[in-house]
Each structure stands twice: as structure tokens, then as C-alpha cells.
Design an enzyme around this catalytic site. Structure first.
Site, mmCIF file in Angstrom:
data_model
loop_
_atom_site.group_PDB
_atom_site.id
_atom_site.type_symbol
_atom_site.label_atom_id
_atom_site.label_comp_id
_atom_site.label_asym_id
_atom_site.label_seq_id
_atom_site.Cartn_x
_atom_site.Cartn_y
_atom_site.Cartn_z
ATOM 1 N N ARG A 113 -31.450 -1.138 14.685
ATOM 2 C CA ARG A 113 -32.597 -0.199 15.276
ATOM 3 C C ARG A 113 -33.500 -0.946 16.295
ATOM 4 O O ARG A 113 -34.000 -1.912 15.787
ATOM 5 C CB ARG A 113 -33.330 0.973 14.620
ATOM 6 C CG ARG A 113 -32.442 1.899 13.894
ATOM 7 C CD ARG A 113 -33.275 2.739 12.854
ATOM 8 N NE ARG A 113 -32.277 3.889 12.442
ATOM 9 C CZ ARG A 113 -32.220 5.158 13.121
ATOM 10 N NH1 ARG A 113 -32.665 5.167 14.287
ATOM 11 N NH2 ARG A 113 -31.390 6.040 12.495
ATOM 12 N N THR A 117 -38.022 1.901 20.353
ATOM 13 C CA THR A 117 -37.431 3.279 20.472
ATOM 14 C C THR A 117 -36.889 3.781 19.425
ATOM 15 O O THR A 117 -36.797 5.177 19.454
ATOM 16 C CB THR A 117 -36.374 3.165 21.856
ATOM 17 O OG1 THR A 117 -35.215 2.388 21.111
ATOM 18 C CG2 THR A 117 -36.854 2.390 22.972
ATOM 19 N N ASP A 211 -35.668 0.422 0.330
ATOM 20 C CA ASP A 211 -34.823 -0.413 1.250
ATOM 21 C C ASP A 211 -33.706 -0.690 0.475
ATOM 22 O O ASP A 211 -33.818 -1.749 -0.495
ATOM 23 C CB ASP A 211 -35.510 -1.386 1.883
ATOM 24 C CG ASP A 211 -34.402 -1.969 2.941
ATOM 25 O OD1 ASP A 211 -33.224 -2.375 2.652
ATOM 26 O OD2 ASP A 211 -34.763 -1.941 4.059
ATOM 27 N N ASP A 214 -32.629 -4.481 0.968
ATOM 28 C CA ASP A 214 -33.582 -5.557 0.433
ATOM 29 C C ASP A 214 -33.480 -5.769 -0.920
ATOM 30 O O ASP A 214 -33.478 -6.790 -1.669
ATOM 31 C CB ASP A 214 -35.057 -5.173 0.835
ATOM 32 C CG ASP A 214 -35.347 -5.792 2.227
ATOM 33 O OD1 ASP A 214 -34.579 -6.468 2.861
ATOM 34 O OD2 ASP A 214 -36.312 -5.040 2.933
#
Length: 223
Positions: A113, A117, A211, A214
Site C-alpha cells: 500500500r 494514498t 499485524d 509482524d
């Protein structure tokens, strides 16, 4: 004749919410869980997900002779099965798929990503030859907003994979992500172990897991 009926469009297959599954979720969702606890529990859930996903593909009759000379009227996959992981979190699901279906050929898609934006951008795709002639298990532990999933499904469609041949496999799904996928690609099937309550203002799922990548790979812990 194949013993398979195409499911209705917009189908989400939720694993049975057994005590055993909820116990594994209690481990991976716990913010105090160590990596040596998190990874095995995640793998146990992934095995259940992949079993359910492999049950979504078409099968055809296969008769085999047993050691006592009788015929067993069984089944075999009617088309080749491919696994495509969305890096990096999706890589966590590859080893279990290899163990369960070693004949499966694997591909990889990297989508990130944009920090400004928030839109997904394709950085890399390596897909096996012939993928357009089989069924694809698209692997990513998390379905949040659906942006990454839609981009990955678009890559598969661009390579000739029919929409109805895609099974998206994930541990946690947000209602917003499920809706985004099925609004755009109603024939894609989703297999998940949990449908969450909603997304928060930062697009994290509630109650969530944090996450996943992670925590699985250990990059949430300072060196």
C-alpha cells in the site's frame, strides 16, 4: 461425471466455531503470546482452513483396488490445484499447503500500500504456467478493507484464471472486506476461520489480532 456442484455466488465458508478452534484463536489473539506459541497455533488453524478450501474445488470419480481385492469408489481432484500467496503474510500458509498437497504448484504476488494514498500497488507476480486451467487457493491471513485482495484477484484474472476458480483463504475476515470482494467478484469463494466485528478508524480488525506478519515472522520484537 464430476461429483461437484458450483456453489452459489457470494459464498463465505466459515469454519465451524468449535472449542478447539476458539482455543487456538485465544492463543494467537493474546497480545502477550510469544512467537513460539503464536506460530504453532496459527499453523493448526491454517491446516483446518486449507482442508476446507481444498474441499471447495471440483472432484471426479476415482476407483482404486484395496489390498484385499475390493474396489473403493473414491475421488480425485478434477483440475490442477495451484496455491498463490500474497507476500509476506501469505508466505506463512505455504508450508502447510506443501505438506498437505505436495503436488500443488505455487506462485507469489507482492502488493504494497502507498503510505500516502493507501492504495495497493503491484510490485511482483510470479505465477505457474497453466494456472488458467486449474483452481487457485489465494493465501493471505487477513482480509481487512479488501484492497489487497481485490488487487491480487485482478492479477489472477489478468492471467486467465476464471473468477469462479478462485478460493480466497484467510484466518480473519472483516465484514467490510468480505463485502468489497463479493461486490466486485461475486463468484470468488472465501474460506475463513473468523468473521470479525468491524474495522476501526485505522483499518485494524476488531477484536483482531494486530499485524499478523509482524507477529508470525518476529519483526514486532526489537533486535
Amino acid at each position: 461425471m464430476a461429483t461437484y456442484t458450483e456453489p452459489p455466488r457470494g459464498v463465505t465458508h466459515l469454519l465451524p466455531q468449535t472449542n478447539r478452534l476458539r482455543a487456538q484463536h485465544s492463543i494467537i489473539r493474546d497480545h502477550r503470546a510469544r512467537r513460539e506459541e503464536f506460530v504453532p497455533a496459527a499453523h493448526r488453524i491454517i491446516r483446518g482452513l486449507l482442508d476446507a478450501a481444498l474441499d471447495q474445488i471440483p472432484y471426479e470419480p476415482r476407483d482404486v483396488r484395496t489390498p484385499v481385492g475390493r474396489i473403493y469408489h473414491g475421488l480425485a481432484p478434477a483440475t490442477p490445484v495451484y496455491g498463490v500467496s500474497i507476500a509476506r503474510a501469505g508466505d506463512s500458509m505455504e508450508s502447510e499447503l506443501r505438506a498437505m498437497a505436495p503436488e500443488t504448484r505455487l506462485g507469489k504476488i507482492l502488493i504494497q500500500r502507498d503510505k500516502v494514498t493507501k492504495l495497493p500497488h503491484l510490485h511482483y507476480a510470479a505465477l505457474p504456467a497453466g494456472i488458467d486451467r486449474g483452481h487457485v487457493l489465494l493465501l493471505d491471513p487477513m482480509l481487512a478493507t479488501g484492497g489487497t485482495a481485490l488487487a491480487a484477484i485482478g492479477v489472477l484474472l489478468d492471467h486467465g484464471v476464471p473468477e469462479e476458480h478462485v478460493v480466497f483463504v484467510n484466518l480473519l475476515s472483516a465484514p467490510e472486506g468480505i463485502k468489497a470482494v463479493h461486490d466486485r467478484h461475486p463468484a470468488v469463494r472465501i474460506v475463513t476461520s473468523s468473521i470479525e466485528e468491524r474495522l476501526n478508524e485505522n483499518a485494524f480488525m476488531l477484536p483482531g489480532i494486530g499485524d499478523f506478519g509482524d507477529r508470525y515472522f518476529g519483526t514486532d520484537v526489537p533486535a
